[in-house]
Design an enzyme around this catalytic site. Structure first.
Site, PDB file in Angstrom:
ATOM      1  N   HIS A 158      -4.547 -19.589  -1.755  1.00  0.00           N
ATOM      2  CA  HIS A 158      -3.297 -19.274  -1.030  1.00  0.00           C
ATOM      3  C   HIS A 158      -2.737 -17.914  -1.457  1.00  0.00           C
ATOM      4  CE1 HIS A 158      -3.179 -23.670  -0.164  1.00  0.00           C
ATOM      5  NE2 HIS A 158      -3.627 -23.741  -1.412  1.00  0.00           N
ATOM      6  N   SER A 279      -2.297  11.362   3.518  1.00  0.00           N
ATOM      7  CA  SER A 279      -1.364  11.286   4.636  1.00  0.00           C
ATOM      8  C   SER A 279      -0.897  12.695   4.962  1.00  0.00           C
ATOM      9  CB  SER A 279      -0.178  10.415   4.234  1.00  0.00           C
ATOM     10  OG  SER A 279       0.963  10.776   4.995  1.00  0.00           O
ATOM     11  N   LYS A 285       0.161   9.834  -0.931  1.00  0.00           N
ATOM     12  CA  LYS A 285      -0.662   8.750  -0.398  1.00  0.00           C
ATOM     13  C   LYS A 285      -2.159   8.933  -0.629  1.00  0.00           C
ATOM     14  CE  LYS A 285       0.405   5.604   1.738  1.00  0.00           C
ATOM     15  NZ  LYS A 285       0.936   5.395   3.093  1.00  0.00           N
ATOM     16  N   GLU A 292     -10.295  -0.171   5.716  1.00  0.00           N
ATOM     17  CA  GLU A 292      -9.501  -0.638   6.856  1.00  0.00           C
ATOM     18  C   GLU A 292     -10.308  -0.574   8.145  1.00  0.00           C
ATOM     19  OE1 GLU A 292      -4.985   0.599   6.359  1.00  0.00           O
ATOM     20  OE2 GLU A 292      -6.289   2.168   5.639  1.00  0.00           O
TER      21      GLU A 292
END
Ligand code: ARG
Length: 462
Positions: A158, A279, A285, A292
């Site tokens: 979980h 970024s 970043k 992804e």
């Protein structure tokens, strides 16, 4: 003047330009040219053996086909949409090179069994390549698992910290998934490995063609058994797409973990600069774009599977032009899969593992609460009752702001008289982990044993 097409004998009008555009598959099925030519060379041998063409005609056809192959691979071939598909483009070019003899090649064959053959030949080659990429991926997982063998991290259920596990055990979980994935690809190979030529358009060729000889020339281990099925069947493609969807599902879960673990909240790993991006706005970043995209591309691979299942579900036997739509989803799946399988191993190999962060996380969150319960079970308490006692201890620790390891002996005794001094060892993280020495468990011994087995397996090429 009406345009000449290989099938235009009964036609008096030209095809509408828009219809021609829609009908043409050449822009994408040109990818099959090598396999189409390989199949045609074998077919030339088969019709020569049947006495349909002479040996010298066969040689001329084969030389012509080789010349066409060179033109295409050298980028000297003009693919025009009025040639419809790769089969007609190659046949037409062959005829322009060797004259009317080129027109004899299609004897006893139809584009329906030809395209079924091309797809099988192509898919077999690609499956072998994908299996070898998965093999390299498995080697990478083993390497990283070995390099980090002592590294402890929280195992989750979980997404809540559950019990301590070895990072190597976690990585080897993905090894097992990939191992089943390549098993599924070997199964696909088995069914793709049947030779359809000789089925003709649908009813079987009227010529006495030696199908087994053809299968042998092309490296197939069997011939298909029913001509209607031979030209209608695309389940070998769907099976591959389904195996691919599973591979992507596994890699998507791995991607998700890479993304989570490299967040500041986790801080378990840091990806190398080479596999991240910055970024344009926020200078601080470092984004895990590759992971992804791997996760995101899973969607298109699933989509391709659904596209083909839907494409086939309402088709009457035998060939229908709808089936030309099988190619782009297949090609896209193969390209996506190969891209992801190639980029992930170096991304994983170069990631920096933050052992301290993993260990610190494993120490917090009462991951050893089950061990306290198991301790009481060993002293004779029923597990359900022991679970309750351990739960009450956890609640006490949370209130007091301490860990189980920090509990004093008199505190343990307040919860049960069964606790003795050795409870301290029982709740030690390393002891908790190493207690799981069962086959398939996370103890150092179990993981090392599995590592040795899989290394031997990999050496054998499995
Ligand atoms: N381009 C076609 C396909 O990929 C080849 C078979 C065409 N057959 C036909 N009878 N029109 O499905």
């Amino acid at each position: 003047m009406k345009k000449q097409k290989p099938w235009s004998g009964r036609f008096s009008e030209d095809t509408d330009t828009l219809a021609e555009e829609m009908n043409a598959s050449i822009s994408f099925d040109k990818r099959l040219f090598r396999h189409d030519i390989r199949g045609s060379i074998a077919h030339a041998g088969v019709i020569a053996r049947a006495g349909i063409i002479t040996v010298s005609e066969c040689k001329k056809i084969i030389n012509g086909l080789r010349a066409v192959e060179k033109e295409i691979s050298g980028g000297r071939f003009r693919f025009s949409p009025d040639l419809e598909d790769i089969h007609m483009a190659i046949e037409q070019r062959l005829t322009s090179l060797i004259g009317p003899l080129g027109g004899k090649l299609h004897t006893g064959r139809s584009r329906n069994d030809q395209v079924a053959l091309d797809m099988r030949l192509y898919l077999k080659d690609e499956i072998y390549e994908i299996i070898s990429l998965i093999h390299a991926f498995k080697l990478c997982l083993v390497e990283v698992a070995e390099r980090n063998i002592g590294c402890v991290m929280p195992g989750y259920t979980h997404l809540q910290r559950a019990q301590p596990v070895l990072l190597s055990h976690h990585l080897l979980a993905y090894y097992e998934m990939l191992r089943r994935d390549s098993g599924r690809l070997f199964d696909c190979l088995d069914r793709a490995d049947s030779m359809p030529l000789g089925a003709g358009a649908l009813a079987g060729s009227p010529y006495d063609l030696d199908r087994r000889y053809c299968a042998k020339l092309l490296g197939f281990s069997s011939v298909t058994e029913n001509s209607l099925d031979s030209v209608s069947d695309r389940d070998f493609v769907i099976e591959f797409l389904s195996a691919s969807a599973l591979i992507m599902m596994h890699l998507s879960r791995l991607s998700e973990e890479i993304i989570l673990w490299s967040s500041q909240e986790f801080g378990f790993i840091e990806l190398s600069d080479a596999f991240t991006t910055g970024s344009s706005v926020m200078p601080q970043k470092k984004n895990p774009d590759i992971a992804e995209l791997g996760r995101g591309k899973t969607g298109r691979v699933y989509g391709n599977l659904i596209a083909l299942l839907t494409l086939m579900k309402g088709l009457p036997l035998a060939y229908n032009k709808d089936m030309q739509e099988d190619k782009e989803p297949l090609f896209d799946t193969i390209d996506t899969l190969k891209q992801v399988l190639r980029v992930y191993p170096p991304m994983i190999k170069t990631m920096r593992v933050n052992k301290e962060a993993m260990m610190n996380a494993a120490r917090k969150g009462f991951l050893n609460a089950t061990d306290a319960a198991d301790y009481l079970v060993k002293k004779g308490m029923p597990f359900r009752e022991a679970h309750g006692v351990s739960g009450a201890i956890v609640a006490y620790c949370i209130k007091k702001g301490v860990t189980l390891e920090e509990m004093e002996m008199d505190e343990w005794l307040r919860f049960s008289k069964l606790f003795k001094n050795d409870i301290k060892e029982a709740v030690n993280i390393m002891n908790s982990l190493n207690a799981r020495k069962i086959h398939g468990g996370t103890s150092l011994a179990s993981v090392k044993k599995r590592l040795n087995t899989v290394k031997a397996e990999l050496r054998q090429g499995i």
